[in-house]
Design a protein around this motif. Structure first.
Motif, PDB file in Angstrom:
ATOM      1  N   ILE D 138     -99.713  29.309 -74.717  1.00  0.00           N
ATOM      2  CA  ILE D 138     -98.790  29.728 -75.781  1.00  0.00           C
ATOM      3  C   ILE D 138     -97.546  28.847 -75.767  1.00  0.00           C
ATOM      4  N   GLY D 139     -97.022  28.602 -74.581  1.00  0.00           N
ATOM      5  CA  GLY D 139     -95.845  27.743 -74.471  1.00  0.00           C
ATOM      6  C   GLY D 139     -96.118  26.323 -74.948  1.00  0.00           C
ATOM      7  N   ILE D 140     -97.261  25.786 -74.569  1.00  0.00           N
ATOM      8  CA  ILE D 140     -97.621  24.427 -75.000  1.00  0.00           C
ATOM      9  C   ILE D 140     -97.773  24.370 -76.519  1.00  0.00           C
ATOM     10  N   THR D 141     -98.445  25.351 -77.075  1.00  0.00           N
ATOM     11  CA  THR D 141     -98.653  25.382 -78.529  1.00  0.00           C
ATOM     12  C   THR D 141     -97.316  25.391 -79.264  1.00  0.00           C
ATOM     13  N   ARG D 142     -96.410  26.256 -78.794  1.00  0.00           N
ATOM     14  CA  ARG D 142     -95.119  26.348 -79.488  1.00  0.00           C
ATOM     15  C   ARG D 142     -94.358  25.020 -79.423  1.00  0.00           C
ATOM     16  N   GLU D 143     -94.427  24.364 -78.287  1.00  0.00           N
ATOM     17  CA  GLU D 143     -93.725  23.088 -78.159  1.00  0.00           C
ATOM     18  C   GLU D 143     -94.350  22.014 -79.049  1.00  0.00           C
ATOM     19  N   LEU D 144     -95.684  21.957 -79.088  1.00  0.00           N
ATOM     20  CA  LEU D 144     -96.338  20.965 -79.950  1.00  0.00           C
ATOM     21  C   LEU D 144     -96.080  21.267 -81.427  1.00  0.00           C
ATOM     22  N   GLU D 145     -96.004  22.553 -81.776  1.00  0.00           N
ATOM     23  CA  GLU D 145     -95.683  22.904 -83.165  1.00  0.00           C
ATOM     24  C   GLU D 145     -94.275  22.435 -83.529  1.00  0.00           C
ATOM     25  N   LYS D 146     -93.368  22.515 -82.597  1.00  0.00           N
ATOM     26  CA  LYS D 146     -92.012  22.014 -82.853  1.00  0.00           C
ATOM     27  C   LYS D 146     -92.043  20.492 -83.055  1.00  0.00           C
ATOM     28  N   GLN D 147     -92.738  19.784 -82.184  1.00  0.00           N
ATOM     29  CA  GLN D 147     -92.852  18.337 -82.325  1.00  0.00           C
ATOM     30  C   GLN D 147     -93.502  17.965 -83.664  1.00  0.00           C
ATOM     31  N   ARG D 148     -94.566  18.689 -84.017  1.00  0.00           N
ATOM     32  CA  ARG D 148     -95.271  18.400 -85.268  1.00  0.00           C
ATOM     33  C   ARG D 148     -94.360  18.563 -86.467  1.00  0.00           C
ATOM     34  N   TRP D 149     -93.578  19.675 -86.475  1.00  0.00           N
ATOM     35  CA  TRP D 149     -92.656  19.906 -87.591  1.00  0.00           C
ATOM     36  C   TRP D 149     -91.732  18.695 -87.780  1.00  0.00           C
ATOM     37  N   MET D 150     -91.213  18.155 -86.693  1.00  0.00           N
ATOM     38  CA  MET D 150     -90.247  17.069 -86.822  1.00  0.00           C
ATOM     39  C   MET D 150     -90.888  15.815 -87.415  1.00  0.00           C
ATOM     40  N   PHE D 151     -92.140  15.548 -87.050  1.00  0.00           N
ATOM     41  CA  PHE D 151     -92.827  14.415 -87.675  1.00  0.00           C
ATOM     42  C   PHE D 151     -93.179  14.724 -89.128  1.00  0.00           C
ATOM     43  N   ASP D 152     -93.545  15.983 -89.408  1.00  0.00           N
ATOM     44  CA  ASP D 152     -93.903  16.356 -90.772  1.00  0.00           C
ATOM     45  C   ASP D 152     -92.675  16.280 -91.692  1.00  0.00           C
ATOM     46  N   ALA D 153     -91.535  16.776 -91.188  1.00  0.00           N
ATOM     47  CA  ALA D 153     -90.306  16.729 -91.986  1.00  0.00           C
ATOM     48  C   ALA D 153     -89.924  15.270 -92.269  1.00  0.00           C
ATOM     49  N   GLU D 154     -90.197  14.431 -91.310  1.00  0.00           N
ATOM     50  CA  GLU D 154     -89.863  13.015 -91.427  1.00  0.00           C
ATOM     51  C   GLU D 154     -90.847  12.297 -92.358  1.00  0.00           C
ATOM     52  N   ASN D 155     -91.965  12.964 -92.610  1.00  0.00           N
ATOM     53  CA  ASN D 155     -93.063  12.365 -93.371  1.00  0.00           C
ATOM     54  C   ASN D 155     -92.948  12.678 -94.850  1.00  0.00           C
TER      55      ASN D 155
END
Lengths: 160, 160, 160, 160, 160, 160, 160, 160, 160, 160, 160, 160
Positions: D138-155
């Motif tokens: 759960i912790g790993i998923t939440r962290e990767l979701e945060k990272q993904r959002w930042m690339f998506d927002a940048e995209n």
């Protein structure tokens, strides 16, 4: 049976090992001489040179460790025992008792100058057999030359 | 003319000065022996003892500095030159070349034990003439006893 | 059109680029093998070697980054993708599952020894075309030789 | 004889072990892909994304270590060898050579999105057999979701 | 009149309070047992395990504080007095006097294994009444499982 | 066209988004109320509570950031604008001007108690749709319960 | 009876108090607006501005604390409650939902420009009645002017 | 009478001294040009390049100090006075006033490329007379090549 | 066969060993009592004393470690097991459940006062047999006297 | 079209901009002169003044950056290019080659004294048009006056 | 012959020097009075105010150093000798022996209030002759006003 | 009623209290004299001794705090008020105005020498009544003797 294997062929190992062992003795000697002066200096420049000497000692100790471990890494057991240093150390030494600040500056400048001359020979000698050892000696030489300059600049005008 | 004045009367100064000079030689010797073992140790406990030896060396160097400066503060110039250490050092020394881990542990335990016995005598000798010096020697003794215990505990069962 | 310009003429660029790409694969492979052993080691020396392996991994990762960026700086895109490592890695690898501590020590010593042999060839090859790359490879070789020594010293007497 | 004992009964151990092994491969793959992009990115957003990629790599490496040690703690030897990653990695990979900044952003966003989908399945699968493993995922998923959002927002806007 | 109000209804408060009080006793006991072994261990692995035990003690102390404050936060006064620990502690204890390194490893592995079994029951018991407490116990269990693995891996081959 | 993609299906996204948005408003409100009390408190316990309030503010600000970024990561733009907080904040507020220390303690204890009740509902509501969000809310609840206990313990005997 | 005594006579206290209260509202508003943009920004400059906004927020929060404590030190209770900010904040605000990077840059540049204009008036107004307050406002103005420049430089050519 | 003695014979001293003096001027010039761009850059990449330039300046200042002290250590007084830099600096300079971000990237990439070409000549020239100086220049060249790559990668596609 | 050798003759070893063992029990007891009060304190001085108690616990834990290792260094295995503390601890203990702040202050002041009285006896008893142990106990006594003063000063006027 | 907008009306902008530009040139010049002396100083006070000069350089560099960014913040592009410094610098400069320590002290004292006189004029000139710039110049003046005092005190008795 | 030259003309130098000398005495007196209270305070608020007093002492010592060095920088030798402080200190002093916590708070609030009144006069007096000195005094006044507020807020309701 | 209880019987308390009070006055006096010299020193050794004096001041301040708190811990309120220092301080003081560096060195060496003589008497006097106080005084004496040596060594040849 070999204890620690070497990554160098025999003649190269011997040249590099000799250069490292001599450097080790020089550096350990400098570290002891430097501390001796750090404790026994007197005169109006006491504090300034007292602190400067600790930098020389710190440089010498740190490089002595690197040099000895480099020797071990080449399969040559380093020798830094008290009797070895006393027997093999040939740089200018220190007299007994209190020493005036100007004398200390002169002594350290001379000691470093002699050490540098010997290091430059080892830099030449190791170029072919082991560039990894040469590169380490180059770094040590440059650092000792920097330390020497600072004592030499402080020693001017000489005889003052 | 006295170079550095003493805050102690003469006989007290001599007793304290002697205790400090002997301690200085012991500590500098231990620091060199400890580094020698740090570099030349081999065997399955290599890393563990390699690191432990650096703590002994660090303790010995730090106390050597304090002891020498204490001597200077009493007006007695300390002597830590290579030739002095080689001549005056009487604790167990180190053989040449690679040394098996178990032997190293035994050597350091023995060296520290001898040093402690000598320090305890100096603690007694300095109580009267200079409690400030005694207190310093007490701290050194306690620290070396702690270091000795760790090598002794590691040395069990002996002969293994 | 060139994407990233090179500060080296073409043949020199190719020699340096090849040396760096091979080194990159070796270092990434060592970092993965080192972690694999860090996780799967068992035996009485577990903790000591578990920690030592993380130092090897840290060295390998840090140099891999430097090597790859050096390659890019010469206008040669580095390749550290999983499929590339798997295909190009030729140093000794790791078996599957738990591994006894003595076996780990032997494996890492062997892996580093092979890597060092290959690095020494690249040090020779790059001397002429690009001394900046050679100097970097010299530093890596010396560090890996230090790591190898520590595993070799720990591996003694061999077969124990 | 079992090498490392498990604190989990057999079927639970197998489910948790599988989830952790797959996650390990994903994270090691992401760490290699992330570094590949860190080195090969070109374009006006070079520096900004070059730095952002190192945060992804750092997250992936740190969690890979935790996941592998969790597996070992359950008595399942983790497998992070080069050949295993190359064979088992199924997330989007990277092409060879220089990559334009916009492409990198798209690639990492896609890779993380796929990884997250797979992690969410493992979160469900481990809830019953081992809540300790589930909580880690759960912790790993939440962290990767945060990272993904930042690339998506940048995209955004996509295709620019 | 209630001294510290609870944010939980009564039966939930009792279940969570009991789980936390038992965990507190286990953790305080482990911290004392761990220190006892830290001081009394002898044998060739002395230093390595001496240090490892301090990590266990540090983990146990830190979680004991968190657990006791969680209990207080739920309005249940925690009890960590010497007489309470002595009476309520049921994990494997330590014998008197010096203990050989191998025995220490076995003892800590067994103690942690028993503690983990009891924690897993409390994780189940608190899921419904207080997910906040369950989540804390999940974290403690995972950390103790990691510590247990390291002692278990070090304990192999058993009986050596 | 979606701006930031979600890794959650629509209904789950809405439930998690609502829980996060309400939590964001509560936390930002607490951070403002906490600072207001930090500045306006008077009475003999001034310093002690003045410092304690800054810890509450720090906790609230840090979690507000995490909660808002979690919302963005789910594709739901968070709303923390002044007018939104003023309109949506429903926890106990602060009166104007100087406030006596005992009143401050009572106010913060009440505010946190109400916030915790609301958070526990959101913990239940998000369990199914998004365990990653639930796990974050569990952590926030536990921290606020700890803060509340400290103010409640300080508030005793009530009415003093 | 006065709660907190003032070191200023009444009319001066009123002028300084008003200047500080208006500045407090502006800074708290900027900190909330800045965070709102930090979370909701999208576009190719996401990461760069996301980080820059946190510096603005940090500056605004830190000065808000100093300003409010200055007000209290003058015997004027500061008011930073949510309803007060919402009612009194008159600088440009933020729209709801995701915002494109260029729009964010424009918004923050405009907000800071307006805030600076108002601060310059307060610098003039407080010169006579309280140079200590004026000096604080001068420092805030200079810092906000620095922040504004960086957003303005980033905003060029406008309309791109 | 010589002020600071040299450890090099005369012709070697002249070659090394010239190489160091030219490098000093280049590095001081780059540090001034880098700051100029740091202050005057405008455009959407303002923050990213503004920060990157400070890294170049920091590298240039630090190496300038090392180079000048190396020169002094060889008995050659270094010259870094404003009039000397202005007269001797021949790398691409900066125009007056605001500069668009893309132009800055191009300018720094060009400046570094020219500096690298000149450094490579000095690396060749100093190999024989003073390997210690050569080794220092090798390190500087490699670092500037790394910096140049990052600006070049950022400069792609050129003319955009 | 002796496990850990002593550097003290037998009767001295017994006196020092007894003094250290009693001190160990007192310090471990104080650390547990101090934490118990840290968790269970209520009243308007909650925060201030809650923090002060952690300093006492920290002091007690740190000295307990030093004392136990001193005992081991003298060849006397220390005993800090739960059952030993419970049986041998004779200082004032803590009642169950919440405790009002004033009562806590009184309890700790009394506990420390009793501990100090017992320590002073041990300082006398160890002066002759082992000055190294005496010096350690002197340091502990002085620190506990400092802690006691602070609780006593806080306890005034008594009965308030 | 204005590149960076100013928050100052035109005449004020010109006065402040001129004051900042002149100050920038003075500070950059001092930083270069200070380093020149740092490298070329000789004499018995070498180390002490060598270190003191680095503090002057550090102060000058740090304020130069602040001054240039202040200028940019007012919409006036600062000019710190080599040719500008060489042309506009009018403070006392440094001669070529080695400089005796006493001469260095005199030179820096004189340079700072002249710079301070010019700064005091700018403090007066900017009071009205821009108090934010004046306040910055006041801080610089005070710091340079502190530095000047230390060189002046060291310069006594003059002519020695 | 002037020992340390002044950068101020004579009458300005005298006004600024007097203001600084009086401030020096006030600050040194506050630092001694603050420590006296730090040691002699008794009562239930002991710890909180004991710590707060050390912040006042730290502020006073730090500003005393700055003020004295400012005076020296203006060519006016500062006087902070014991007899000078005793003769010139006119702020409220401290009685002998233990002091109740409430009395301490009142004393420090009164002392700071008086000091502030005197500082405000010096701020006016130095505006014209030396804005650099005035700016320093403004900063000191604001800091002491902040400290005073905290004691005043803690002193409410007065007489309690 | 006793305010702070003593852990010492009455006559011992008086002896220890007197020794501590005299030491407190000496140390506070030295800290003021040391700062006075730190500010007023002139001459070519300015910087070196200016820095050294701050170490003396730091030592004196830190021990003064420890001594005063020791006194309080024994139930004897310490007295460090300005008027007490002025009246009771009997060590060599400082003249008014600027002081030449050589004079400063002589003054501090003399002051420390006198302080040490007085401390040695107190070391004797407290041995019996309170070994905890004696041990503290021993530490202070040793530190002041170290400081004195450094000024004495710097003072050689005397009269220069």
């Amino acid at each position: 049976m070999t204890v620690v294997k070497s990554t160098l062929p025999e003649p190269a190992r011997r040249v590099a090992g000799d250069a490292l062992q001599s450097t080790l003795v020089d550096l350990l000697g400098i570290s002891l001489i430097g501390k001796q002066a750090h404790w026994n200096i007197v005169g109006p420049r006491f504090r300034s040179i007292h602190l400067q000497l600790d930098e020389v000692v710190s440089v010498a100790r740190s490089y002595a460790d690197t040099v000895a471990e480099r020797s071990a890494a080449l399969g040559v057991p380093p020798d830094g025992r008290p009797e070895t240093i006393a027997a093999a150390y040939t740089l200018p030494g220190s007299k007994e008792g209190w020493v005036r600040d100007g004398e200390v500056v002169q002594l350290i400048a001379d000691t470093l100058e002699t050490a540098i001359g010997r290091l430059r020979e080892r830099v030449d000698a190791t170029a072919e057999p082991d560039p990894m050892t040469q590169d380490l000696l180059i770094g040590i030489t440059r650092e000792l030359e920097k330390q020497r300059w600072m004592f030499d600049a402080e020693n001017w005008p000489r005889g003052e």
